[in-house]
Each structure stands twice: as C-alpha cells, then as structure tokens.
Design an enzyme around this catalytic site. Structure first.
Site, PDB file in Angstrom:
ATOM      1  N   HIS A 373       0.795  -1.236   0.000  1.00  0.00           N
ATOM      2  CA  HIS A 373       0.000   0.000   0.000  1.00  0.00           C
ATOM      3  C   HIS A 373       0.822   1.278   0.000  1.00  0.00           C
ATOM      4  O   HIS A 373       0.259   2.362   0.131  1.00  0.00           O
ATOM      5  CB  HIS A 373      -0.932   0.047   1.218  1.00  0.00           C
ATOM      6  CG  HIS A 373      -1.990  -0.996   1.192  1.00  0.00           C
ATOM      7  ND1 HIS A 373      -3.245  -0.781   0.663  1.00  0.00           N
ATOM      8  CD2 HIS A 373      -1.979  -2.276   1.619  1.00  0.00           C
ATOM      9  CE1 HIS A 373      -3.964  -1.881   0.776  1.00  0.00           C
ATOM     10  NE2 HIS A 373      -3.220  -2.814   1.347  1.00  0.00           N
ATOM     11  N   LYS A 562      -8.174  14.017   3.733  1.00  0.00           N
ATOM     12  CA  LYS A 562      -7.268  12.869   3.780  1.00  0.00           C
ATOM     13  C   LYS A 562      -6.264  13.125   4.889  1.00  0.00           C
ATOM     14  O   LYS A 562      -6.220  14.230   5.430  1.00  0.00           O
ATOM     15  CB  LYS A 562      -6.545  12.687   2.449  1.00  0.00           C
ATOM     16  CG  LYS A 562      -5.951  14.013   1.900  1.00  0.00           C
ATOM     17  CD  LYS A 562      -5.349  13.872   0.520  1.00  0.00           C
ATOM     18  CE  LYS A 562      -6.344  13.933  -0.601  1.00  0.00           C
ATOM     19  NZ  LYS A 562      -6.546  12.686  -1.310  1.00  0.00           N
ATOM     20  N   ARG A 563      -5.462  12.114   5.257  1.00  0.00           N
ATOM     21  CA  ARG A 563      -4.441  12.362   6.262  1.00  0.00           C
ATOM     22  C   ARG A 563      -3.525  13.508   5.806  1.00  0.00           C
ATOM     23  O   ARG A 563      -3.313  13.723   4.609  1.00  0.00           O
ATOM     24  CB  ARG A 563      -3.606  11.094   6.491  1.00  0.00           C
ATOM     25  CG  ARG A 563      -4.324  10.034   7.281  1.00  0.00           C
ATOM     26  CD  ARG A 563      -4.646  10.487   8.691  1.00  0.00           C
ATOM     27  NE  ARG A 563      -3.464  10.484   9.517  1.00  0.00           N
ATOM     28  CZ  ARG A 563      -3.205   9.574  10.457  1.00  0.00           C
ATOM     29  NH1 ARG A 563      -4.064   8.609  10.719  1.00  0.00           N
ATOM     30  NH2 ARG A 563      -2.105   9.650  11.171  1.00  0.00           N
ATOM     31  N   LYS A 568       0.996  14.452   0.042  1.00  0.00           N
ATOM     32  CA  LYS A 568      -0.371  14.706  -0.449  1.00  0.00           C
ATOM     33  C   LYS A 568      -0.563  16.181  -0.839  1.00  0.00           C
ATOM     34  O   LYS A 568      -1.524  16.546  -1.474  1.00  0.00           O
ATOM     35  CB  LYS A 568      -1.393  14.293   0.605  1.00  0.00           C
ATOM     36  CG  LYS A 568      -1.428  12.782   0.837  1.00  0.00           C
ATOM     37  CD  LYS A 568      -2.432  12.418   1.912  1.00  0.00           C
ATOM     38  CE  LYS A 568      -2.361  10.978   2.357  1.00  0.00           C
ATOM     39  NZ  LYS A 568      -3.028  10.031   1.447  1.00  0.00           N
ATOM     40  N   THR A 670      -8.604   6.551  -2.178  1.00  0.00           N
ATOM     41  CA  THR A 670      -9.967   6.016  -2.276  1.00  0.00           C
ATOM     42  C   THR A 670     -10.985   7.131  -2.040  1.00  0.00           C
ATOM     43  O   THR A 670     -12.126   7.025  -2.479  1.00  0.00           O
ATOM     44  CB  THR A 670     -10.201   4.869  -1.263  1.00  0.00           C
ATOM     45  OG1 THR A 670      -9.653   5.260  -0.001  1.00  0.00           O
ATOM     46  CG2 THR A 670      -9.544   3.593  -1.722  1.00  0.00           C
ATOM     47  N   LYS A 674     -14.726   8.136  -3.729  1.00  0.00           N
ATOM     48  CA  LYS A 674     -15.939   8.473  -2.962  1.00  0.00           C
ATOM     49  C   LYS A 674     -16.506   9.811  -3.424  1.00  0.00           C
ATOM     50  O   LYS A 674     -17.722  10.002  -3.510  1.00  0.00           O
ATOM     51  CB  LYS A 674     -15.623   8.520  -1.457  1.00  0.00           C
ATOM     52  CG  LYS A 674     -15.322   7.153  -0.883  1.00  0.00           C
ATOM     53  CD  LYS A 674     -14.628   7.212   0.470  1.00  0.00           C
ATOM     54  CE  LYS A 674     -13.981   5.853   0.746  1.00  0.00           C
ATOM     55  NZ  LYS A 674     -12.967   5.906   1.798  1.00  0.00           N
TER      56      LYS A 674
HETATM   57  C1  26V Z   1       2.188   2.291   7.978  1.00  0.00           C
HETATM   58  C2  26V Z   1       2.482   2.387   9.304  1.00  0.00           C
HETATM   59  C3  26V Z   1       3.874   2.583   9.673  1.00  0.00           C
HETATM   60  C4  26V Z   1       4.029   3.053  11.083  1.00  0.00           C
HETATM   61  C5  26V Z   1       3.171   2.315  12.044  1.00  0.00           C
HETATM   62  C6  26V Z   1       1.722   2.390  11.707  1.00  0.00           C
HETATM   63  C7  26V Z   1       1.467   2.276  10.252  1.00  0.00           C
HETATM   64  C8  26V Z   1       0.181   2.071   9.824  1.00  0.00           C
HETATM   65  C9  26V Z   1      -0.094   1.973   8.494  1.00  0.00           C
HETATM   66  C10 26V Z   1       0.900   2.106   7.572  1.00  0.00           C
HETATM   67  C11 26V Z   1       0.632   1.939   6.134  1.00  0.00           C
HETATM   68  C12 26V Z   1       0.020   3.086   5.544  1.00  0.00           C
HETATM   69  C13 26V Z   1      -0.205   2.751   4.135  1.00  0.00           C
HETATM   70  C14 26V Z   1      -1.502   3.297   3.640  1.00  0.00           C
HETATM   71  O1  26V Z   1      -2.425   3.593   4.370  1.00  0.00           O
HETATM   72  N1  26V Z   1      -1.562   3.408   2.360  1.00  0.00           N
HETATM   73  C15 26V Z   1      -2.739   3.883   1.692  1.00  0.00           C
HETATM   74  O2  26V Z   1      -3.486   2.753   1.308  1.00  0.00           O
HETATM   75  C16 26V Z   1      -4.672   3.116   0.632  1.00  0.00           C
HETATM   76  C17 26V Z   1      -5.434   1.846   0.373  1.00  0.00           C
HETATM   77  O3  26V Z   1      -4.741   1.051  -0.510  1.00  0.00           O
HETATM   78  C18 26V Z   1      -4.341   3.863  -0.634  1.00  0.00           C
HETATM   79  O4  26V Z   1      -5.535   4.257  -1.246  1.00  0.00           O
HETATM   80  C19 26V Z   1      -3.496   5.085  -0.330  1.00  0.00           C
HETATM   81  O5  26V Z   1      -3.078   5.698  -1.516  1.00  0.00           O
HETATM   82  C20 26V Z   1      -2.289   4.681   0.488  1.00  0.00           C
HETATM   83  O6  26V Z   1      -1.569   5.816   0.923  1.00  0.00           O
END
Ligand code: 26V
Length: 826
Positions: A373, A562-563, A568, A670, A674
C-alpha cells in the site's frame, strides 16, 4: 427479518408483522437491560436497543449461513475460505449500514415516528469504530462489505483496540489528540467468545539441538498472553451471507500474579497483567513512519499468531488433515504488518503438525497473498533483528532459515554471484528484518492498488523480485463500498438513479454506467444540480454548528480530505488559496463566484511539520473568514476530527475533489472514488487511481495538471531547485513570502524555509513550487467550466456513472479471479 409468507398475508401485512416483532424485541431489551420503556427511552438507549436487536438478527442469519458453509466444504467445492488479515479495520458506524443491508430502514423509521424521533438522531449516538488510520483500514472495511454482499465465505482478523484513532481537537490552530474511548457505545456490536481463545508465546530461553537427524528445540520461561476473540458481524446488502470480523483482545494468561501479591509486592502483581493488556490498548496513530516500537511488534505477533492458530485449527477440524490446506484456504495479508504469518505458519505446520520444511513451505506460499500500500521508503517496515530474536526466538530462527535458503537459491539459480541484488532482496540484512522482502518471498501473488502503483512495484521497489518471478506480480485497483458511500450517504442521488436507470445498480455495479446516457438530459442535469445544492446546504449546517462559519451554498465547494502528509500536498492547495486571497486583497471588487475551501485531515501526533500545515490552514481560514469584505468571496473551513462519519456527510456535498499528490507517491487514493461517485469532478495529478479515473471519464471530464511520475524521477535526478520557481513567478513569490508575515497573528516562516531552504535535505522535496503554476492555470479552467452549468452537470453525471469500476465489488471480483482463485458460496 424473516421474509417468508405467513398464510395469505400481503407484502404490507408481512412488513407490519416484522415491524411489530422488531418493536417487541426492542421493548424487551429496553425493559430487561435498560430498565426503561420504549416511551421513556433516550436516543442513546434506543440506539443500544436497536443495535442489540439487529445484532441478534445477524446472529440468527449467521447460523443459517454457517450451515451453507459447512455443506459447501463437505462438498469439497472449488470455493475457498478467505481470511483477510489486517492491523486496521476502519469501520465507522454500523447501525445505518446493517439496517440498509437488512432492508429495515423504513421499518425502524416508522417505529421511531411514534416517538417523534428521526433515525439520524439515533445514528448520531453511535461512536465510530475508528480502528484504523486512513486509507488502508477503510479499504479493509470496504472489502469486508463487498465480500459479504457478494456471498463469499470470508473472515477478517484484526485487534480489538480499546482506544481507536485519537480524536482531533484544534486549539489555536494546533492539533491536540484526545483518546478515543469507543467501547462504551461500540461494544454492543462485539460478541465475546472467551471460550475460543488462543495462547501466544513471547520471549523465553530458546535452544536448538539435533536428534534422530532432525532439528529440535527447547523453549522455556516464555511469557504467555491470551488472545480473546471479539467477533463483529459483517452484513452485506440483501445477502444471505453474514461474515465475521474477529478482533483479538490481549489478556494475561496466568491470571493474577498471586505469588507477588502474597509477598506484599502489589505493584509487581498488577504489572504483569498490565503489560499483557497493554498490547491491545491503543491503535498506533502513525501511517507515515515506521518507528520500530517493541509494543507494535507485540501487537503484530499477537494478531498473527492467534489468527494463524485459529485458521489452521478450523481447517483441520473440517478436513481432518492439512494436506490440502493451500487448496482450501486463502490468507491475504494487507500490507506487511501481518507478514509474520509467513514464519508463524511454518512454525505451526512443522512444530505442531510435523510437516517437513519443504512441505510446509509449499503450503505457506500456496496460501498467502500480499498487497502493498505504499512506496514511501520511510513507511517500509524493518525490525531490529535483536528485538525479533529476543521477543520471538522460534520465529526468528525460522526467518533465519528462510533467509539462508533464499540466498542459496538466488545464488545458485537466479542471480549467481550478484550479492548486491541478493542482499537487497533478502529478509535479513544490516541487522534488520525486512518485512516487505519476507512478504514477497512468502506469497504466491503480490499486488499494488492501482495500475500506476503496481507498475512502480514492478519497475522499482520490487524490480529484482519481478525479474525472478514476474508471474507473481499483478494489480488490483482499489474500490469502495459504494452502497455506503452513495446509496446510504446520498439517498437523494440514489433515488434519482433508481428513477433513471432502475435499482439494479445497487447490486450490479456495472449498471451504474447506464447513467452516462443521461449526461445531456437537461432535466436529469437539473436534478443532479438540485441534489448537490441540497447536500451543500446540509453540510453548511454542520459547518455552522461545528465551526460557527456561514458558508454560501452557491459558492464552489472545493474539498481536500485525507491524512495530512507532505506528499499529499495540502500545502500546494494552501499556497493557491493564499494567492486567491492576495488577489482579492488587491481588488476586492473582482466579479467572481464565491469559493469555499474545505479541509479535513489528521496528522500523526509526532509529525510536527504536518501539524504546522494544519495550523497554517486554520489560521489562514481565521484571517480570511473574519475579513468582512473578502469573506464574501472566499472561505476556508477546517473540519475538525475528520473520520468515516464526517466523510459520509462531506462526500455528497463535494464539487471539486482535490487529489494533488506528487505523482508516483499516492498508491491509489480512495477518497477520490468516494467524491467521484457523489458527482464531484477531480482536480488532480496523474497519480494513483486518478490515472484510471481519467481513463474512465475521459480528458474532458477531469482536470489534470503537474509533473508525471516519470518526470518526477527525472527532475529529482537532474537536481530540483525550488528557488528558481519562486523567483520566476510573482504570484508564487508573494504567496510564499506571505508565510513569513503569517496569518491571524502566527508566522509560518518555518514553512517558507521548508519550501526554499536547502538546509532541509532538499528544499520543497515534494515539488509544490514546480507544479504551482500549472495547478493555478488548470484550476482556472475548472472554474470556468463550472460556470457553464450544463457542461458541469454533464461532467458530474459522467463521473457518477463511470465510478462503477471503482466499486469494491469489482476489486473483490479481481482478487477472487486472479489471485485467490475462488468463488462465492451463496
Ligand atoms: C504504515 C504504518 C507505519 C508506522 C506504524 C503504523 C502504520 C500504519 C499503516 C501504515 C501503512 C500506511 C499505508 C496506507 O495507508 N496506504 C494507503 O493505502 C490506501 C489503500 O490502498 C491507498 O488508497 C493510499 O493511496 C495509500 O496511501
């Protein structure tokens, strides 16, 4: 509710019976549990009562579905059990969704009318289940919805965090985090299964030895933690399937430390329980940086070990053997966070069921598939070898063996002698465990989440793996639970679709495309415009309540939600707003349609720069909104605590969807889908799924600007000089300089330095300044297009129709066909 025909009753009479039955159940809950009556119950009590009744209905329906599952597996059908493992499921609220799926919304509305109450009042009592950070967790929730609506046998596995993602409060522009204690209102959906817990072992003294030609080991003095399942039912629209999301809660296994207690050491006695129960206390609130925290690794292993033990036990119970495990089972790991599934399954197959390494490995690789992701280097997971070795000694030993065998195979068969490549691909290196490498090596398929992102995986991040096993790499473009994001959030638009194209699109996403036929129909255009305006008025009320700001429903609603992340580029949006503000300051009489810029964004608590970006937007808003003249034409709104339930109110009112990440960085997005399905037009870069949105709607129905992904790479290689753009563009320079004087009394010279000062490793690393000019030009084209109402409404209609391909149902079809090789069971 059962829909069978009772005697000769008409459909209406049956509904009456169902409604009465539902009300009786509600009354009995209110009397027996809440000690109140239907007439006296508060909205809160009615919410809990309704949730409990609905949960009971789902439990009954689940029993029916279970019969089908067992029958299906006995027949040794070609369908498999799907296990979707993810550290995050961002479910949001459930009551509205379940009522919609069960077809009971109107019935409950009628019941509440007796109390002069609306469903909205009841829905507002439910806290969001915020067990996720953003895109990744919401995707998992959308996929469970689609899997269930489409009749698959699917189980989600995650953790039962006592505290979900923090609630955001803004004080003087600064983000403050407040704990999200969701369980008091949320636990009505949780079905505790204390009888079905698993033990998970941490630490211990580990010794390997050889006996009878086999490696054996001793593991003593471990710390055992109990993982207790809390199940949530997942319903699907009009579906016979009811699936489960199983959330593990950590509990100290040995119970209370009586020895310490008896010897008077009360603190120590309490500590052991505390430390076990800390594991599932809170969701990690960062999604941008991997910090390698011990507790996070414990969370991962608790989830992985309990889930894998559960899966293997269940499959063994059904088939009496694990010999066909990989033919009956799909284990999908959502990102690398559950990648310890690879060594954990090896452990279970070898240590608990006596399989050889080679047989166990075949099963593991035959079962696991992995979705990536993110390509952001700082978010790629790496764990200190020392930490893994001491916390999970047996697992570490298995990873070492995976690493040894992998290197040997690469060196003998694939890249002989090319140790640069081999070391780069290996699970172990530089005293770290590289989770993405472990995930790729242990999976039969690896996919990205949009066409562009999947290409980047093949060409860049996982290029060497791609050279080795190209057939493992594929793409599945993300999708959304469109019944939630369109039918439930925007009922007026859903009704218009029912009237124009019929209601079959509610089950068959492809049907939504039929709506494009109405793009030039003046009366449908007028309807679409009217619905959008009503939704804007509704959002305006919320903004008034929450922010005290009056927004004009005839202004253009531009939304970026978004975050908060550098990549971004909310900052690019802010710079352009500053420029609009300066234009109006120079000439407040300019004849223009008013513009409302709306933001929603949480920053990771330790992401200091992102918090400054939030402060910039809030303070800029304060200054603009408080200017009696300029605020007639420009408003900036920062919606606090952006969450699933806020998004549900925001999406239907959005006209311009800002998707402006630096090309190559946003895996998919995503929110873009939406907004699109609610009739917004995208203002975006060619990044993530925007590329496919453009393909779907055509160039004339989207506004694209900025560098392309391959140009980004080249520009960075050639050396990017932010200052050149600043010096060449007067509007841009004025906007950047304004940061220094600041807004509403707060200087943002730190952000100006971030944009220009090369003492940061690189000034403006996401190249906002380079794309600024094109962004402004294309935005102007968009705003001109908006003034041609027929053109805009037709664009809006095409966007709604072509969002069909971004249904999560389509993503699930793709996974089932190309990766999991399975089918629905009902
Ligand atoms: C990474 C980490 C690293 C530190 C600890 C906690 C944590 C939690 C989650 C993540 C991964 C984040 C990746 C993410 O959210 N990617 C998003 O995924 C979406 C669904 O596929 C996608 O639409 C977004 O573009 C993408 O940024």
């Amino acid at each position: 509710m059962k829909k069978q025909k009772i005697g000769d009753l008409t459909a209406n009479e049956i509904r009456d019976v169902d409604r009465k039955e539902l009300k009786v159940k509600l009354e009995s809950y209110l009397a027996n549990v809440m000690h109140t009556t239907f007439e006296r119950a508060t909205a809160e009590e009615l919410y809990k009562g309704l949730a409990t009744v609905v949960n009971g209905q789902l439990a009954d329906q689940r029993m029916e579905f279970n019969r089908k599952r067992i029958h299906n597996h006995r027949r040794k059908d070609t369908s498999k059990k799907i296990y979707y493992i993810c550290m995050e499921f961002l479910l949001g609220q459930s009551l509205k969704n379940h009522l919609y799926n069960l077809g009971e919304t109107e019935m409950v509305e009628e019941i509440l009318q007796e109390r002069d109450m609306t469903l909205e009042q009841i829905y507002d009592c439910e806290p969001d289940a915020g067990l996720g950070n953003g895109g990744l967790g919401r995707l998992a929730a959308c996929f469970m919805d689609a899997l269930t609506a489409d009749g698959y046998d699917a189980t989600g596995y995650s953790l039962c965090y006592e505290y979900g993602l923090f609630k955001q409060m803004i004080a003087d522009g600064w983000q403050m985090e407040v704990p999200d204690n969701w369980l008091p209102g949320g636990r009505v959906w949780l079905n505790a299964r204390e009888d079905d817990s698993f033990k998970v072992k941490f630490y211990g003294d580990y010794h390997e030895y050889w006996e009878d030609g086999r490696m054996k080991y001793n593991l003593e003095h471990v710390q055992e933690v109990e993982a207790i399942p809390y199940d949530m039912f997942i319903s699907g629209a009009d579906s016979k399937a009811v699936n489960k999301l199983r959330l593990w809660l950590a509990k100290d296994w040995d119970g209370f430390d009586m020895a310490s207690f008896n010897s008077g050491d009360f603190t120590k006695a309490a500590q052991r329980t505390n430390s076990a129960e800390m594991i599932t206390k809170v969701l990690y609130p960062a999604d941008n940086i991997e910090e390698g925290k011990e507790l996070r690794l414990k969370q991962q292993y608790l989830m992985v070990s309990a889930s894998c033990q559960n899966i293997v036990r269940d499959q063994y119970a059904i088939y009496g053997t694990l010999d066909n495990f990989e033919k009956n089972t799909v284990i999908h790991i959502n990102d690398t966070h559950p990648a310890l599934c690879v060594p954990e399954l090896m452990r279970i197959f070898m240590d608990d069921y006596g399989y050889s390494w080679d047989d166990a490995w075949k099963k593991v690789v035959g079962t696991i598939s992995y979705t990536n992701h993110t390509v952001l280097a700082e978010a790629l997971e790496k764990w200190n070898e020392g930490l893994v070795q001491s916390m999970l000694p047996r697992i570490y030993s298995i990873i070492q063996e995976i690493d040894r065998r992998f290197k040997e195979e690469m060196n003998t068969r694939v890249f002989p002698g090319d140790w640069g490549k081999i070391n780069y691909m290996a699970p172990l290196g530089e005293q770290k465990v590289h989770m993405a490498n472990l995930a790729v090596i242990g999976s039969h398929h690896i996919n990205g989440v949009s066409a562009l992102h999947s290409d980047i995986l093949k060409e860049d991040l996982f290029h060497d793996f791609y050279l080795w096993v190209p057939e493992r790499f594929t793409n599945v473009t993300n999708g959304i639970a469109y019944r939630r994001w369109l039918c439930q959030s925007n009922p007026a638009l859903a009704s218009l679709l029912d009237e124009t194209i019929g209601s079959s699109y509610r089950h068959k996403y492809e049907k939504l495309r039929d709506f494009a036929e109405f793009k030039d129909d003046a009366s449908v255009q007028a309807e679409v415009e009217k619905i959008k305006r009503e939704n804007k008025v509704r959002l305006g009320k919320l903004i008034k309540e929450r922010n005290g700001i009056d927004v004009d429903p005839d202004s253009l609603f531009v939304v970026q939600a978004k975050r908060m992340h550098e990549y971004k580029r909310q900052l690019l949006n802010a710079l352009r707003i500053i420029s609009r503000y300066q234009m109006l300051r120079n000439d407040p009489t300019i004849d223009m349609r008013p513009e409302t810029y709306i933001f929603g964004a949480k920053a990771a608590p330790s992401y200091y720069l992102a918090k400054h970006f939030i402060q910039l937007i809030v303070k800029l808003g304060q200054e603009i909104n408080n200017d009696p003249v300029i605020s007639q034409k420009l408003k900036v709104v920062f919606l606090e605590n952006y969450s699933v339930s806020v998004a549900e109110k925001l999406m239907p009112a959005t006209e311009v969807s800002e998707q402006i990440s630096l090309a190559g960085k946003e895996a998919s997005g995503t929110g873009n889908m939406k907004m699109m399905i609610n009739g917004a037009v995208t203002m975006g870069t060619l990044d993530g799924a925007n590329v496919e949105i453009r393909e779907a709607v055509g160039d004339e129905n989207i506004f694209i600007f900025g560098q392309k992904a391959h140009e980004v790479e080249q520009n960075l290689r050639e050396g990017y000089r932010a200052r050149d753009y600043y010096e060449q563009n007067d509007l841009l320079r004025d906007a950047v300089d304004a940061l220094e004087y600041g807004f509403a009394g707060e200087s943002f010279s730190n952000i100006k330095s971030y944009l220009l000062d090369p003492s940061y490793s690189i000034a403006d690393p996401y190249m906002c300044l380079k794309d600024f000019d094109d962004y402004c030009k294309v935005h102007q084209e968009l705003q001109d297009a908006y003034e041609d109402r027929a053109r805009w409404n037709s664009m809006s209609i095409v966007n709604i129709a072509e969002a069909a391909r971004f249904a999560a149902d389509r993503s699930i079809d793709d996974y089932a066909k190309w990766i999991w090789h399975t089918k629905p069971i009902v």
